[in-house]
Design an enzyme around this catalytic site. Structure first.
Site, short mmCIF file in Angstrom:
data_model
loop_
_atom_site.label_atom_id
_atom_site.label_comp_id
_atom_site.label_asym_id
_atom_site.label_seq_id
_atom_site.Cartn_x
_atom_site.Cartn_y
_atom_site.Cartn_z
N ASP A 170 6.21 2.77 8.78
CA ASP A 170 4.91 2.88 9.46
C ASP A 170 5.06 2.96 10.97
OD1 ASP A 170 3.33 2.97 7.20
OD2 ASP A 170 3.01 0.80 7.13
N ARG B 287 1.80 -13.91 14.76
CA ARG B 287 1.06 -12.78 15.35
C ARG B 287 0.55 -13.03 16.76
NH1 ARG B 287 3.58 -9.15 12.52
NH2 ARG B 287 2.91 -8.95 10.37
N ASP C 85 -3.63 -9.42 9.88
CA ASP C 85 -2.76 -9.28 11.05
C ASP C 85 -3.43 -8.54 12.21
OD1 ASP C 85 -0.69 -10.73 9.93
OD2 ASP C 85 0.15 -8.98 8.91
N SER D 87 5.45 -4.23 0.99
CA SER D 87 5.22 -4.43 2.41
C SER D 87 5.60 -5.87 2.71
CB SER D 87 3.74 -4.20 2.74
OG SER D 87 3.43 -4.82 3.96
N1 ARG Z 1 -1.34 -12.67 3.70
C1 ARG Z 1 -0.45 -13.17 4.70
C2 ARG Z 1 -1.18 -13.49 5.97
O1 ARG Z 1 -2.26 -13.01 6.13
C3 ARG Z 1 0.72 -12.28 4.89
C4 ARG Z 1 0.52 -11.01 5.62
C5 ARG Z 1 1.77 -10.22 5.56
N2 ARG Z 1 1.78 -9.09 6.38
C6 ARG Z 1 2.51 -8.00 6.08
N3 ARG Z 1 2.51 -7.06 6.95
N4 ARG Z 1 3.16 -7.88 4.96
O2 ARG Z 1 -0.70 -14.21 6.79
#
Ligand code: ARG
Length: 416
Positions: free
Chosen positions: A23, A107, A136, A186
């Site tokens: 990506d 993040r 995110d 992912s």
């Molecule tokens: N659901 C989790 C969170 O919101 C993990 C997110 C994972 N992100 C990813 N790009 N795979 O913190």
């Protein structure tokens, strides 16, 4: 583009938060073409490659090959531990009682660092590879917008209107290697955990397959003998492992290894995302889970029942803010004032037993434990005066008993 999209059609320069994956590599090309911009790339080292630090060099080379003007790799491991992981441990941060926020707390740090670089280099806009469906994007945009309202944050995955197949075609046309495309999930990794989504994992009625795991051994294949470890805490901060004092990043690294070997921290979760979607999420969080369990146990030992009961409410609220991308909300710091006050006495050690996927606290010690053997013992020489119960119970139960009798009367009258 309507009012809700990007404000400008071209940018002089853009800083892309870059992981080296498909990506963000495609985005790197797309930004150059679509915005006619110089694209800078930034990769945050949050410990995600701790098995292989040379990966960062490869990521940099890939970015340069795809036309990045300049690449920044920033080692943020220590600050990630001190300012993001430690508060999570002190808050016993488990979202919905299950997920230790590993991705969530990384993040805001990435966003803050990206803003710093953008300001230093006079960069007009930021970009990242988050979809419009997840948490995110909220975490990164909200933090970056709070720190630098003048810097726009672009989200090509929303903007470019390409499906997955078109994206892959675009990538191929632009010389982006897709060697990892059998990587169907992912994933996101850092010191505190690994998450995996997509593909078969989107079917909650099916158990996550073994190939979605990358860190931990299956509990069935873990050693047949238990291992005991001791974690030392000072004011709520993990500072030592098995009696040896060490820095936080090193402690997590060692704990990670032991935890993975015993199959600890495999989690699967029907999660409520901030945006309202329910989604199936899977994690491997060996170190995070052991640390939070151990911390919670020690904290409970040194606090009164009133503190313990109130702390749970505060912890839950803190955890929701962190999960929902509101790291910058002043309420977080205000809650942390309370959390830190409580943690002043969370000093001591906790013994944890690891065995085939389970991590259980089996013993703890603290100079501040609110526990008195002499009072608690069932032996007869206890100084606890049991005769006081004759006076205590009638008063303790007074109002509840009266309420019970009144309500029973009411029910009987209704029956007539
Ligand atoms: N659901 C989790 C969170 O919101 C993990 C997110 C994972 N992100 C990813 N790009 N795979 O913190």
């Amino acid at each position: 583009m309507n009012d809700l999209g990007p404000k400008k059609k071209t940018y002089k320069n853009i800083l892309l938060m870059y992981s080296g994956g498909l990506d963000t590599s495609t985005i790197l090309k797309w930004l150059q073409e679509n915005y006619n911009a110089d694209v800078y790339t930034f990769t945050a080292d949050l410990g995600q490659e701790f098995a292989d630090p040379t990966r960062f060099k490869e990521i940099e080379e890939k970015a340069k090959k795809l036309g990045a003007k300049k690449h920044f790799t920033v080692d943020l491991k220590d600050i990630f531990f001190k300012e993001y992981i430690v508060p999570t441990i002190k808050a016993n941060g488990l979202y919905q009682g299950i997920y230790p926020l590993s991705t969530a707390v990384g993040r805001p740090l990435i966003a803050i660092e990206a803003v710093k670089i953008a300001k230093n280099e006079n960069i007009e806009a930021l970009a990242h590879g988050c979809t419009g469906k997840g948490n995110d994007q909220i975490r990164i945009n909200t933090t970056a917008n709070a720190y630098a309202p003048e810097i726009e944050v672009l989200q090509p995955l929303i903007e470019w209107n390409m499906g997955r197949d078109e994206e892959i075609k675009y990538a191929e046309q632009h010389g982006i290697q897709i060697q990892n495309q059998n990587k169907k999930y992912s994933t996101d990794e850092n010191l505190f955990g690994r998450s995996a989504e997509c593909d078969i994992l989107e079917h909650p009625e099916i158990e996550p397959p073994e190939d979605s795991k990358a860190w931990t051994v299956a509990p069935e294949k873990a050693p047949n003998t238990a291992e005991y470890i001791t974690i030392n805490f000072e004011e709520g901060i993990p500072v030592g492992l098995n009696g040896e004092m060490m820095n936080g990043v090193e402690l997590i690294r060692q704990l990670h290894e032991i935890g993975c070997k015993h199959g600890i921290g495999r989690i699967e979760h029907m999660e409520d995302r901030a945006i309202g979607l329910k989604s199936r999420e899977t994690y491997e969080v060996p170190a995070a889970l052991i640390l939070i369990k151990a911390h919670k146990d020690l904290e409970k030992y040194v606090c009164t029942k009133h503190e313990n009961s109130f702390k749970q409410l505060v912890d839950q609220r803190w955890t929701e803010l962190a999960y929902e991308g509101l790291w910058v909300d002043p309420l977080r710091e205000a809650l942390e004032a309370f959390i830190n006050e409580i943690n002043m006495k969370v000093t001591g050690s906790v013994k944890v037993k690891l065995f085939k996927g389970s991590a259980n606290v089996v013993a703890r010690e603290s100079p501040y434990g609110i526990y008195d053997l002499n009072l608690a013992t069932y032996d007869t020489d206890s100084s606890f005066n049991q005769k006081l119960s004759y006076g205590f119970i009638p008063l303790w139960g007074l109002q509840s008993r009266m309420g019970f009798i009144t309500k029973r009367k009411l029910k009987q009258e209704k029956k007539k």
